[in-house]
Design a protein around this motif. Structure first.
Motif, PDB file in Angstrom:
ATOM      1  N   LYS A 264       9.328  14.079   3.907  1.00 16.47           N
ATOM      2  CA  LYS A 264       8.203  14.183   4.845  1.00 16.47           C
ATOM      3  C   LYS A 264       6.914  13.644   4.211  1.00 16.47           C
ATOM      4  CE  LYS A 264      10.062  18.051   7.521  1.00 16.47           C
ATOM      5  NZ  LYS A 264      10.419  17.166   8.646  1.00 16.47           N
ATOM      6  N   ARG A 265       6.749  13.877   2.911  1.00 19.06           N
ATOM      7  CA  ARG A 265       5.564  13.364   2.233  1.00 19.06           C
ATOM      8  C   ARG A 265       5.593  11.838   2.160  1.00 19.06           C
ATOM      9  NH1 ARG A 265       4.833  16.512  -3.317  1.00 19.06           N
ATOM     10  NH2 ARG A 265       2.870  15.330  -3.317  1.00 19.06           N
ATOM     11  N   VAL A 266       6.767  11.289   1.872  1.00 20.84           N
ATOM     12  CA  VAL A 266       6.905   9.838   1.821  1.00 20.84           C
ATOM     13  C   VAL A 266       6.647   9.234   3.202  1.00 20.84           C
ATOM     14  CG1 VAL A 266       8.528   7.937   1.407  1.00 20.84           C
ATOM     15  CG2 VAL A 266       8.435   9.874  -0.176  1.00 20.84           C
ATOM     16  N   GLU A 267       7.127   9.893   4.244  1.00 19.43           N
ATOM     17  CA  GLU A 267       6.896   9.408   5.606  1.00 19.43           C
ATOM     18  C   GLU A 267       5.403   9.400   5.935  1.00 19.43           C
ATOM     19  OE1 GLU A 267      11.119  10.773   7.698  1.00 19.43           O
ATOM     20  OE2 GLU A 267       9.405  12.144   7.691  1.00 19.43           O
ATOM     21  N   LYS A 268       4.673  10.394   5.473  1.00 16.44           N
ATOM     22  CA  LYS A 268       3.229  10.432   5.719  1.00 16.44           C
ATOM     23  C   LYS A 268       2.525   9.277   5.002  1.00 16.44           C
ATOM     24  CE  LYS A 268       2.817  15.421   6.525  1.00 16.44           C
ATOM     25  NZ  LYS A 268       2.287  16.704   5.996  1.00 16.44           N
ATOM     26  N   ILE A 269       2.983   8.961   3.808  1.00 16.17           N
ATOM     27  CA  ILE A 269       2.393   7.833   3.081  1.00 16.17           C
ATOM     28  C   ILE A 269       2.636   6.530   3.842  1.00 16.17           C
ATOM     29  CG2 ILE A 269       2.593   6.455   0.970  1.00 16.17           C
ATOM     30  CD1 ILE A 269       3.126   9.128  -0.498  1.00 16.17           C
ATOM     31  N   ALA A 270       3.831   6.385   4.394  1.00 17.53           N
ATOM     32  CA  ALA A 270       4.128   5.188   5.200  1.00 17.53           C
ATOM     33  C   ALA A 270       3.200   5.107   6.404  1.00 17.53           C
ATOM     34  CB  ALA A 270       5.581   5.213   5.645  1.00 17.53           C
ATOM     35  N   GLU A 271       2.974   6.240   7.051  1.00 15.72           N
ATOM     36  CA  GLU A 271       2.078   6.262   8.208  1.00 15.72           C
ATOM     37  C   GLU A 271       0.655   5.904   7.781  1.00 15.72           C
ATOM     38  OE1 GLU A 271       2.629  10.209   9.592  1.00 15.72           O
ATOM     39  OE2 GLU A 271       4.677   9.836  10.317  1.00 15.72           O
ATOM     40  N   GLY A 272       0.255   6.384   6.601  1.00 12.00           N
ATOM     41  CA  GLY A 272      -1.079   6.058   6.096  1.00 12.00           C
ATOM     42  C   GLY A 272      -1.221   4.575   5.801  1.00 12.00           C
TER      43      GLY A 272
ATOM     44  N   ALA B 127      11.586  18.107   2.078  1.00  9.82           N
ATOM     45  CA  ALA B 127      10.121  18.230   2.065  1.00  9.82           C
ATOM     46  C   ALA B 127       9.487  16.984   1.460  1.00  9.82           C
ATOM     47  CB  ALA B 127       9.712  19.467   1.269  1.00  9.82           C
ATOM     48  N   LEU B 128      10.117  16.423   0.424  1.00  4.94           N
ATOM     49  CA  LEU B 128       9.591  15.218  -0.206  1.00  4.94           C
ATOM     50  C   LEU B 128       9.704  14.013   0.730  1.00  4.94           C
ATOM     51  CD1 LEU B 128       8.330  14.390  -2.922  1.00  4.94           C
ATOM     52  CD2 LEU B 128      10.619  13.725  -3.678  1.00  4.94           C
TER      53      LEU B 128
ATOM     54  N   LEU C 213       0.835  -1.210   0.000  1.00  2.60           N
ATOM     55  CA  LEU C 213       0.000   0.000   0.000  1.00  2.60           C
ATOM     56  C   LEU C 213       0.868   1.258   0.000  1.00  2.60           C
ATOM     57  CD1 LEU C 213      -2.824  -1.123   2.437  1.00  2.60           C
ATOM     58  CD2 LEU C 213      -3.130  -0.412   0.053  1.00  2.60           C
ATOM     59  N   MET C 214       1.998   1.206   0.683  1.00  6.83           N
ATOM     60  CA  MET C 214       2.917   2.344   0.643  1.00  6.83           C
ATOM     61  C   MET C 214       3.410   2.570  -0.784  1.00  6.83           C
ATOM     62  SD  MET C 214       6.476   3.018   2.687  1.00  6.83           S
ATOM     63  CE  MET C 214       7.385   4.540   2.372  1.00  6.83           C
ATOM     64  N   SER C 215       3.710   1.491  -1.480  1.00 10.04           N
ATOM     65  CA  SER C 215       4.156   1.612  -2.862  1.00 10.04           C
ATOM     66  C   SER C 215       3.078   2.256  -3.729  1.00 10.04           C
ATOM     67  CB  SER C 215       4.499   0.231  -3.417  1.00 10.04           C
ATOM     68  OG  SER C 215       4.828   0.302  -4.783  1.00 10.04           O
ATOM     69  N   VAL C 216       1.822   1.852  -3.530  1.00 11.43           N
ATOM     70  CA  VAL C 216       0.717   2.457  -4.283  1.00 11.43           C
ATOM     71  C   VAL C 216       0.632   3.953  -3.993  1.00 11.43           C
ATOM     72  CG1 VAL C 216      -1.795   2.525  -4.546  1.00 11.43           C
ATOM     73  CG2 VAL C 216      -0.604   0.321  -4.436  1.00 11.43           C
ATOM     74  N   GLY C 217       0.752   4.314  -2.712  1.00  6.28           N
ATOM     75  CA  GLY C 217       0.665   5.722  -2.342  1.00  6.28           C
ATOM     76  C   GLY C 217       1.785   6.548  -2.946  1.00  6.28           C
ATOM     77  N   VAL C 218       3.005   6.020  -2.903  1.00  4.70           N
ATOM     78  CA  VAL C 218       4.143   6.756  -3.476  1.00  4.70           C
ATOM     79  C   VAL C 218       3.980   6.882  -4.986  1.00  4.70           C
ATOM     80  CG1 VAL C 218       6.626   6.670  -3.902  1.00  4.70           C
ATOM     81  CG2 VAL C 218       5.740   6.183  -1.621  1.00  4.70           C
ATOM     82  N   ASN C 219       3.485   5.835  -5.625  1.00  2.93           N
ATOM     83  CA  ASN C 219       3.304   5.910  -7.068  1.00  2.93           C
ATOM     84  C   ASN C 219       2.242   6.934  -7.454  1.00  2.93           C
ATOM     85  OD1 ASN C 219       5.300   4.082  -7.788  1.00  2.93           O
ATOM     86  ND2 ASN C 219       3.945   2.322  -7.585  1.00  2.93           N
ATOM     87  N   TYR C 220       1.198   7.084  -6.657  1.00  4.94           N
ATOM     88  CA  TYR C 220       0.222   8.143  -6.912  1.00  4.94           C
ATOM     89  C   TYR C 220       0.844   9.524  -6.683  1.00  4.94           C
ATOM     90  CZ  TYR C 220      -3.991   5.431  -7.838  1.00  4.94           C
ATOM     91  OH  TYR C 220      -4.936   4.627  -8.424  1.00  4.94           O
ATOM     92  N   MET C 221       1.782   9.612  -5.730  1.00  3.60           N
ATOM     93  CA  MET C 221       2.430  10.892  -5.441  1.00  3.60           C
ATOM     94  C   MET C 221       3.291  11.377  -6.607  1.00  3.60           C
ATOM     95  SD  MET C 221       5.196  11.790  -2.441  1.00  3.60           S
ATOM     96  CE  MET C 221       6.505  10.980  -3.370  1.00  3.60           C
TER      97      MET C 221
ATOM     98  N   SER D 282       9.398  17.819 -11.177  1.00  2.00           N
ATOM     99  CA  SER D 282      10.001  17.019 -12.242  1.00  2.00           C
ATOM    100  C   SER D 282      11.466  16.722 -11.965  1.00  2.00           C
ATOM    101  CB  SER D 282       9.870  17.749 -13.584  1.00  2.00           C
ATOM    102  OG  SER D 282      10.523  19.010 -13.526  1.00  2.00           O
ATOM    103  N   THR D 283      12.073  17.482 -11.067  1.00  2.00           N
ATOM    104  CA  THR D 283      13.467  17.244 -10.701  1.00  2.00           C
ATOM    105  C   THR D 283      13.631  16.138  -9.671  1.00  2.00           C
ATOM    106  OG1 THR D 283      13.233  19.012  -9.063  1.00  2.00           O
ATOM    107  CG2 THR D 283      14.224  19.602 -11.194  1.00  2.00           C
ATOM    108  N   ALA D 284      12.532  15.671  -9.103  1.00  2.00           N
ATOM    109  CA  ALA D 284      12.579  14.682  -8.015  1.00  2.00           C
ATOM    110  C   ALA D 284      12.614  13.262  -8.572  1.00  2.00           C
ATOM    111  CB  ALA D 284      11.384  14.854  -7.102  1.00  2.00           C
ATOM    112  N   ARG D 285      13.176  12.369  -7.775  1.00  2.00           N
ATOM    113  CA  ARG D 285      13.215  10.947  -8.092  1.00  2.00           C
ATOM    114  C   ARG D 285      12.944  10.165  -6.805  1.00  2.00           C
ATOM    115  NH1 ARG D 285      13.350  13.139 -12.287  1.00  2.00           N
ATOM    116  NH2 ARG D 285      14.782  12.851 -14.059  1.00  2.00           N
TER     117      ARG D 285
END
Length: 477
Positions: free
Chosen positions: A271-279, A268-269, A215-223, A229-232
């Motif tokens: 922190k977003r990934v950490e929130k997805i993990a918590e979700g 900042a990114l 589910l974390m993978s699904v959330g990150v992929n939606y993110m 565009s510079t992020a990976r």
């Protein structure tokens, strides 16, 4: 004989010994923080060359340092010697042929990187002694660049605090001083803990940690649609919780690598990934713990240093490869696609020449658009000391980084010629700095200007410790 020709002669006088060092390191590929034999080889060479040496630098058992000279400015030349997993390959063979199944290999050319940097430092040591010039040259043997971020730990421990200038290089298909861009990054291990149960008899009692990872993978992929565009973002599941499908997996572990162009954007990114993990943990009624294990800052450029290094490249000219070098490079290119070769040119902002197997020119200063870049812990050093880095041509144009093809070329005469060429450029850059204090002053002024209003926060948290293997002895504090 001018300064450049003199230092080139010093490099040439030492080269054969250092080709041997590079080949020995190629033959003992060791992964992050496991580089015991490679570090010992570098330490032994430092001692043979008459450096004052130190091992266990910054508490890292496989980090070494050598210093020569007295007084004056301190110029550091940075080396690496770690390998990559799964890239074992026989040398000089243009087909995939591992030496050891699933073994490690030098798929990023670090056997050449450390050896050329130490060669440059040794030549500068001899030049300083010959001229009686006040100044100190240091070689830093840095482990674990491939995901271990050793230089970040070394920065945290203050080992670069008294360095005036840092010089580095990296093997590449072309020779030049690229646009100084890399991605800031953090590697984070997320451990999900659930509850085991019989998957058929009592599935309602289980709480699947593996479900949480998925589910974390699904959330990150939606993110991904909603990040710069510079992020990976990349990930690898490193513990699925078992191999029995009739057991609800009580534990699963996934490792994420989060990158972006600048430190604040990357953080900042994260922190977003950490929130997805918590979700994901909330949805599966599991628990999650995220731990940052490594991190690199983005590179900070330095115009005066880059211009100075480029002048040395122009004076020296491109590496002098021969027809045998080009013949083997063509054999390697037969294993590549047209897209591989065109992409190599694009990364350097050059027009493709499909009939040219090896670099025969110096790329323009600041070549490349910065859109096809990775991460390096040299970036962290560049936040605390003025730093310059060149690319040195050591392999066939189009060779992918982290590939068996690159390993196959790591002991070839072309690789030796390329590492000697890089050593000459780095050594000449250092001697130009020692010869003209105004060059050092200009580099420091540019550094101060770039750092103004940009506070540095090491991407490695204070409570993060390097992932040292348990069997290695800890370095003394």
């Amino acid at each position: 004989m001018n300064n450049g020709e003199a230092i080139w002669s010093h490099v040439e006088a030492l080269s054969e010994d250092f080709f041997g060092l590079a080949d020995r390191i190629w033959g003992m590929p060791e992964l992050n923080f496991h580089e015991t034999r490679s570090a010992a080889e570098h330490l032994a060479m430092l001692e043979r060359q008459g450096f004052r040496t130190q091992s266990g630098v910054a508490g890292l058992p496989t980090a070494v340092m050598g210093e020569a000279g007295d007084g004056g400015p301190v110029i550091a030349i940075l080396g690496e010697y770690d390998a990559l997993p799964g890239l074992s390959q026989q040398a000089g063979v243009a087909e995939e042929r591992p030496v050891e199944a699933n073994g490690a290999g030098h798929g990023c050319g670090h056997n050449l990187l450390g050896s050329a940097s130490l060669l440059a430092a040794a030549a500068v040591k001899d030049w300083l002694a010959e001229r009686g010039i006040a100044g100190r040259v240091r070689y830093y043997g840095c482990p674990a660049e491939e995901g271990g971020s050793a230089k970040g730990f070394m920065v945290r421990e203050g080992v670069f605090d008294d360095v005036d200038i840092a010089i580095s290089w990296h093997p590449a298909p072309f020779a030049g001083v690229n646009k100084p861009i890399s991605l800031a990054c953090n590697e984070i291990v997320f451990t999900f803990t659930g509850r085991a149960s019989h998957a058929a008899a009592s599935p309602e009692l289980g709480r699947s940690a593996l479900d949480a990872v998925e589910l974390m993978s699904v959330g990150v992929n939606y993110m991904r649609e909603h990040m710069p565009s510079t992020a990976r973002v990349h990930y690898a599941v490193i513990d699925t919780g078992g191999v029995a499908p009739n057991v609800v997996q009580p534990k699963a572990v996934v490792r994420y690598l989060v990158r972006d162009r600048e430190l604040p954007a990357m953080q900042a990114l994260v922190k977003r990934v950490e929130k997805i993990a918590e979700g994901a943990a909330l949805m599966t009624e599991t628990k999650v713990e995220g731990k940052i294990v490594s991190g690199d800052a983005n590179l900070i450029g330095n115009d005066p240093l880059e211009a100075l290094m480029h002048r040395q490249l122009e004076r020296l000219g491109p590496p002098q490869f021969d027809e045998a070098d080009r013949a083997f490079a063509r054999e390697i290119q037969k294993t590549l696609s047209r897209e591989d070769i065109e992409a190599a040119y694009a990364r350097f902002g050059l027009t493709p020449q499909l009939d040219v197997p090896l670099c025969d020119t110096i790329t323009p200063l600041g070549a490349g658009d910065g859109t096809h870049v990775g991460s390096t812990d040299v970036g962290t050093v560049s936040w605390v000391v003025p730093t310059v880095q060149m690319r040195g041509a050591t392999y066939a144009i189009g060779t992918p980084g982290h590939s068996w093809q690159l390993v196959a070329q790591g002991k070839m005469p072309a690789a030796h010629r390329g590492m000697e060429h890089a050593a000459k450029v780095m050594a000449a850059t250092a001697t130009a700095l020692f010869s003209d204090p105004a060059e050092i002053a200009a580099a420091k002024a540019d550094f101060a200007k770039r750092r103004a209003g940009r506070p540095f926060v090491n991407p490695i948290p204070d409570d993060t410790q390097p992932e040292l293997p348990a069997e290695l002895p800890q370095a003394a504090e």
